[in-house]
Design a protein around this motif. Structure first.
Motif, PDB file in Angstrom:
ATOM      1  N   PHE A 137     -20.198   3.455   2.396  1.00  0.00           N
ATOM      2  CA  PHE A 137     -20.050   5.028   2.401  1.00  0.00           C
ATOM      3  C   PHE A 137     -20.745   5.691   1.138  1.00  0.00           C
ATOM      4  CE2 PHE A 137     -15.991   3.616   4.335  1.00  0.00           C
ATOM      5  CZ  PHE A 137     -16.306   4.118   5.610  1.00  0.00           C
ATOM      6  N   CYS A 138     -21.356   4.910   0.313  1.00  0.00           N
ATOM      7  CA  CYS A 138     -22.050   5.692  -0.522  1.00  0.00           C
ATOM      8  C   CYS A 138     -23.452   4.711  -1.067  1.00  0.00           C
ATOM      9  CB  CYS A 138     -21.316   5.395  -2.004  1.00  0.00           C
ATOM     10  SG  CYS A 138     -19.760   6.668  -2.017  1.00  0.00           S
ATOM     11  N   LYS A 139     -24.199   4.855   0.017  1.00  0.00           N
ATOM     12  CA  LYS A 139     -25.319   3.832   0.019  1.00  0.00           C
ATOM     13  C   LYS A 139     -26.298   4.528  -0.840  1.00  0.00           C
ATOM     14  CE  LYS A 139     -24.792   1.464   4.611  1.00  0.00           C
ATOM     15  NZ  LYS A 139     -25.339   1.179   5.851  1.00  0.00           N
ATOM     16  N   LEU A 140     -27.089   3.754  -1.764  1.00  0.00           N
ATOM     17  CA  LEU A 140     -28.278   4.176  -2.457  1.00  0.00           C
ATOM     18  C   LEU A 140     -29.486   3.405  -2.240  1.00  0.00           C
ATOM     19  CD1 LEU A 140     -26.541   3.840  -6.048  1.00  0.00           C
ATOM     20  CD2 LEU A 140     -26.487   5.876  -4.860  1.00  0.00           C
ATOM     21  N   ASP A 141     -30.419   3.956  -2.107  1.00  0.00           N
ATOM     22  CA  ASP A 141     -31.870   3.604  -1.742  1.00  0.00           C
ATOM     23  C   ASP A 141     -32.271   2.766  -3.313  1.00  0.00           C
ATOM     24  OD1 ASP A 141     -33.075   5.320  -3.658  1.00  0.00           O
ATOM     25  OD2 ASP A 141     -33.571   6.962  -2.021  1.00  0.00           O
ATOM     26  N   GLU A 142     -33.201   1.903  -2.912  1.00  0.00           N
ATOM     27  CA  GLU A 142     -33.786   1.203  -3.889  1.00  0.00           C
ATOM     28  C   GLU A 142     -34.091   1.860  -5.314  1.00  0.00           C
ATOM     29  OE1 GLU A 142     -36.999  -2.144  -5.041  1.00  0.00           O
ATOM     30  OE2 GLU A 142     -36.878  -1.405  -3.086  1.00  0.00           O
ATOM     31  N   ASP A 143     -34.778   3.180  -5.105  1.00  0.00           N
ATOM     32  CA  ASP A 143     -35.195   3.886  -6.250  1.00  0.00           C
ATOM     33  C   ASP A 143     -33.771   4.670  -7.145  1.00  0.00           C
ATOM     34  OD1 ASP A 143     -37.298   5.501  -7.824  1.00  0.00           O
ATOM     35  OD2 ASP A 143     -35.896   7.225  -7.155  1.00  0.00           O
ATOM     36  N   SER A 144     -32.792   4.962  -6.257  1.00  0.00           N
ATOM     37  CA  SER A 144     -31.799   5.473  -6.904  1.00  0.00           C
ATOM     38  C   SER A 144     -30.741   4.555  -7.551  1.00  0.00           C
ATOM     39  CB  SER A 144     -30.887   6.251  -5.810  1.00  0.00           C
ATOM     40  OG  SER A 144     -31.735   7.317  -5.201  1.00  0.00           O
ATOM     41  N   PHE A 145     -30.805   3.315  -6.915  1.00  0.00           N
ATOM     42  CA  PHE A 145     -29.944   2.348  -7.761  1.00  0.00           C
ATOM     43  C   PHE A 145     -30.614   1.693  -8.755  1.00  0.00           C
ATOM     44  CE2 PHE A 145     -28.738  -2.159  -7.963  1.00  0.00           C
ATOM     45  CZ  PHE A 145     -27.348  -1.962  -8.093  1.00  0.00           C
ATOM     46  N   LYS A 167     -19.242   7.498  -6.978  1.00  0.00           N
ATOM     47  CA  LYS A 167     -18.589   8.541  -6.259  1.00  0.00           C
ATOM     48  C   LYS A 167     -18.839   9.932  -6.487  1.00  0.00           C
ATOM     49  CE  LYS A 167     -14.597   5.181  -6.343  1.00  0.00           C
ATOM     50  NZ  LYS A 167     -13.238   4.753  -6.525  1.00  0.00           N
ATOM     51  N   VAL A 168     -18.807  10.230  -7.702  1.00  0.00           N
ATOM     52  CA  VAL A 168     -19.085  11.720  -8.154  1.00  0.00           C
ATOM     53  C   VAL A 168     -20.740  12.048  -7.470  1.00  0.00           C
ATOM     54  CG1 VAL A 168     -19.810  13.224  -9.929  1.00  0.00           C
ATOM     55  CG2 VAL A 168     -17.731  11.553 -10.164  1.00  0.00           C
ATOM     56  N   SER A 169     -21.414  11.140  -7.508  1.00  0.00           N
ATOM     57  CA  SER A 169     -22.763  11.384  -6.740  1.00  0.00           C
ATOM     58  C   SER A 169     -22.506  11.771  -5.541  1.00  0.00           C
ATOM     59  CB  SER A 169     -23.759  10.099  -7.142  1.00  0.00           C
ATOM     60  OG  SER A 169     -24.086   9.990  -8.380  1.00  0.00           O
ATOM     61  N   ARG A 170     -21.889  11.017  -4.648  1.00  0.00           N
ATOM     62  CA  ARG A 170     -21.546  11.236  -3.428  1.00  0.00           C
ATOM     63  C   ARG A 170     -20.949  12.312  -3.184  1.00  0.00           C
ATOM     64  NH1 ARG A 170     -23.519  10.357   1.163  1.00  0.00           N
ATOM     65  NH2 ARG A 170     -23.577  12.647   1.182  1.00  0.00           N
ATOM     66  N   THR A 171     -20.184  12.989  -3.838  1.00  0.00           N
ATOM     67  CA  THR A 171     -19.272  14.412  -3.745  1.00  0.00           C
ATOM     68  C   THR A 171     -20.482  15.407  -3.990  1.00  0.00           C
ATOM     69  OG1 THR A 171     -17.149  13.381  -4.692  1.00  0.00           O
ATOM     70  CG2 THR A 171     -17.553  15.904  -4.715  1.00  0.00           C
ATOM     71  N   ILE A 172     -21.226  15.054  -5.181  1.00  0.00           N
ATOM     72  CA  ILE A 172     -22.314  16.100  -5.356  1.00  0.00           C
ATOM     73  C   ILE A 172     -23.217  16.316  -4.242  1.00  0.00           C
ATOM     74  CG2 ILE A 172     -24.280  16.740  -6.657  1.00  0.00           C
ATOM     75  CD1 ILE A 172     -23.062  15.461  -8.907  1.00  0.00           C
ATOM     76  N   HIS A 180     -27.844  11.805   2.263  1.00  0.00           N
ATOM     77  CA  HIS A 180     -27.876  10.638   1.386  1.00  0.00           C
ATOM     78  C   HIS A 180     -28.015  11.030  -0.070  1.00  0.00           C
ATOM     79  CE1 HIS A 180     -28.993   8.133   4.896  1.00  0.00           C
ATOM     80  NE2 HIS A 180     -29.958   9.171   5.092  1.00  0.00           N
ATOM     81  N   ILE A 181     -27.362   9.966  -0.893  1.00  0.00           N
ATOM     82  CA  ILE A 181     -27.504  10.310  -2.405  1.00  0.00           C
ATOM     83  C   ILE A 181     -28.621  10.100  -3.066  1.00  0.00           C
ATOM     84  CG2 ILE A 181     -26.388   9.067  -4.662  1.00  0.00           C
ATOM     85  CD1 ILE A 181     -23.925   8.243  -3.131  1.00  0.00           C
ATOM     86  N   THR A 182     -29.193  10.845  -3.913  1.00  0.00           N
ATOM     87  CA  THR A 182     -30.634  10.825  -4.133  1.00  0.00           C
ATOM     88  C   THR A 182     -30.604  10.521  -5.867  1.00  0.00           C
ATOM     89  OG1 THR A 182     -30.700  13.302  -4.723  1.00  0.00           O
ATOM     90  CG2 THR A 182     -31.415  12.311  -2.438  1.00  0.00           C
ATOM     91  N   HIS A 183     -31.778  10.296  -6.295  1.00  0.00           N
ATOM     92  CA  HIS A 183     -32.108  10.244  -7.668  1.00  0.00           C
ATOM     93  C   HIS A 183     -31.524  11.546  -8.770  1.00  0.00           C
ATOM     94  CE1 HIS A 183     -34.062  10.453 -11.595  1.00  0.00           C
ATOM     95  NE2 HIS A 183     -34.463   9.208 -11.527  1.00  0.00           N
ATOM     96  N   ARG A 184     -31.546  12.642  -7.909  1.00  0.00           N
ATOM     97  CA  ARG A 184     -30.933  13.939  -8.560  1.00  0.00           C
ATOM     98  C   ARG A 184     -29.692  13.940  -8.547  1.00  0.00           C
ATOM     99  NH1 ARG A 184     -29.865  18.461  -6.129  1.00  0.00           N
ATOM    100  NH2 ARG A 184     -31.029  17.791  -4.130  1.00  0.00           N
ATOM    101  N   ILE A 186     -27.417  11.523  -8.859  1.00  0.00           N
ATOM    102  CA  ILE A 186     -26.874  10.505  -9.829  1.00  0.00           C
ATOM    103  C   ILE A 186     -27.252  11.165 -11.276  1.00  0.00           C
ATOM    104  CG2 ILE A 186     -27.302   8.289 -10.800  1.00  0.00           C
ATOM    105  CD1 ILE A 186     -28.257   7.357  -7.888  1.00  0.00           C
ATOM    106  N   ALA A 187     -28.342  11.716 -11.515  1.00  0.00           N
ATOM    107  CA  ALA A 187     -28.724  12.172 -12.634  1.00  0.00           C
ATOM    108  C   ALA A 187     -27.548  13.591 -13.133  1.00  0.00           C
ATOM    109  CB  ALA A 187     -30.022  12.875 -12.715  1.00  0.00           C
ATOM    110  N   GLU A 188     -27.343  14.158 -12.031  1.00  0.00           N
ATOM    111  CA  GLU A 188     -26.278  15.398 -12.539  1.00  0.00           C
ATOM    112  C   GLU A 188     -24.998  14.623 -12.679  1.00  0.00           C
ATOM    113  OE1 GLU A 188     -24.086  18.918 -10.221  1.00  0.00           O
ATOM    114  OE2 GLU A 188     -26.022  18.298  -9.546  1.00  0.00           O
TER     115      GLU A 188
END
Length: 205
Positions: A137-145, A167-172, A180-184, A186-188
């Protein structure tokens, strides 16, 4: 509502919160047996960054600040997902009345839509996802991971914080109605670790 700052409680008393914060229940052990009770709650706390209130007032040495902050154990801090620094205002001004639409109503609607997305996707809130469910449910692409892994290594994050950051990134992302969860995102999420950053600053100074 308790008026005490978080570090003013005894460390042993604070560490009792670790189990219910992690599992949502608490286990009491006695000679006659064990009993488990539901204890799912939202934990809110506040504190000053130093024992004198202002970390830049010149009244506390780095060692005193470090002792003050060390009252909070690492495992407890790992379980506090959002750590926000409230900065001192740049200028001395009287408070003014807010203008525009009622932001509280807008924020509530935003949160409700985000919760709807979560329950539609996984039938539970993001905070309740197990580690095994993160890959689904919280898949990350290669760049984000790669970005998250490098940040975790640099910041020396525990695995618990690593998973909670996802989990927080998924909520944002849900608040932005992003698929999708992005680099941005995760940074936040990593930016919401203000207390960790402050403690790290004094441990390395």
């Amino acid at each position: 509502m308790c008026p005490l700052e978080l570090p003013e409680f005894g460390r042993q008393a604070l560490d009792v919160l670790r189990e219910p914060l992690e599992t949502g229940d608490i286990c009491l052990s006695r000679v006659s047996g064990q009993a488990r009770y539901p204890a799912n709650f939202q934990f809110l706390a506040a504190m000053n960054p130093s024992p004198t209130g202002d970390i830049n007032d010149g009244r506390s040495t780095p060692q005193q600040v470090q002792r003050y902050l060390s009252r909070l154990s690492g495992p407890l801090l790992d379980r506090i997902d959002l750590q926000i620094e409230v900065r001192k205002p740049d200028q001395y001004e009287l408070a003014t009345s807010p203008t525009g639409e009622d932001s509280a109503i807008e924020a509530q609607a935003l949160v409700e839509r985000a919760m709807e997305r979560q329950f539609k996707r996984q039938r539970k809130a993001n905070a309740e996802l197990s580690v095994a469910e993160l890959t689904e449910f919280c898949k990350l692409d290669e760049d984000s991971f790669t970005f998250l892994r490098r940040a975790a290594t640099k910041l020396n994050l525990s695995m618990r914080v690593f998973h909670r950051t996802i989990k927080v990134s998924r909520t944002i992302a849900d608040l932005e109605e992003a698929e999708h969860i992005t680099h941005r995102h995760i940074a936040e999420a990593l930016g919401y670790r203000a207390l960790d950053t402050l403690i790290r600053q004094f441990n390395t100074s």
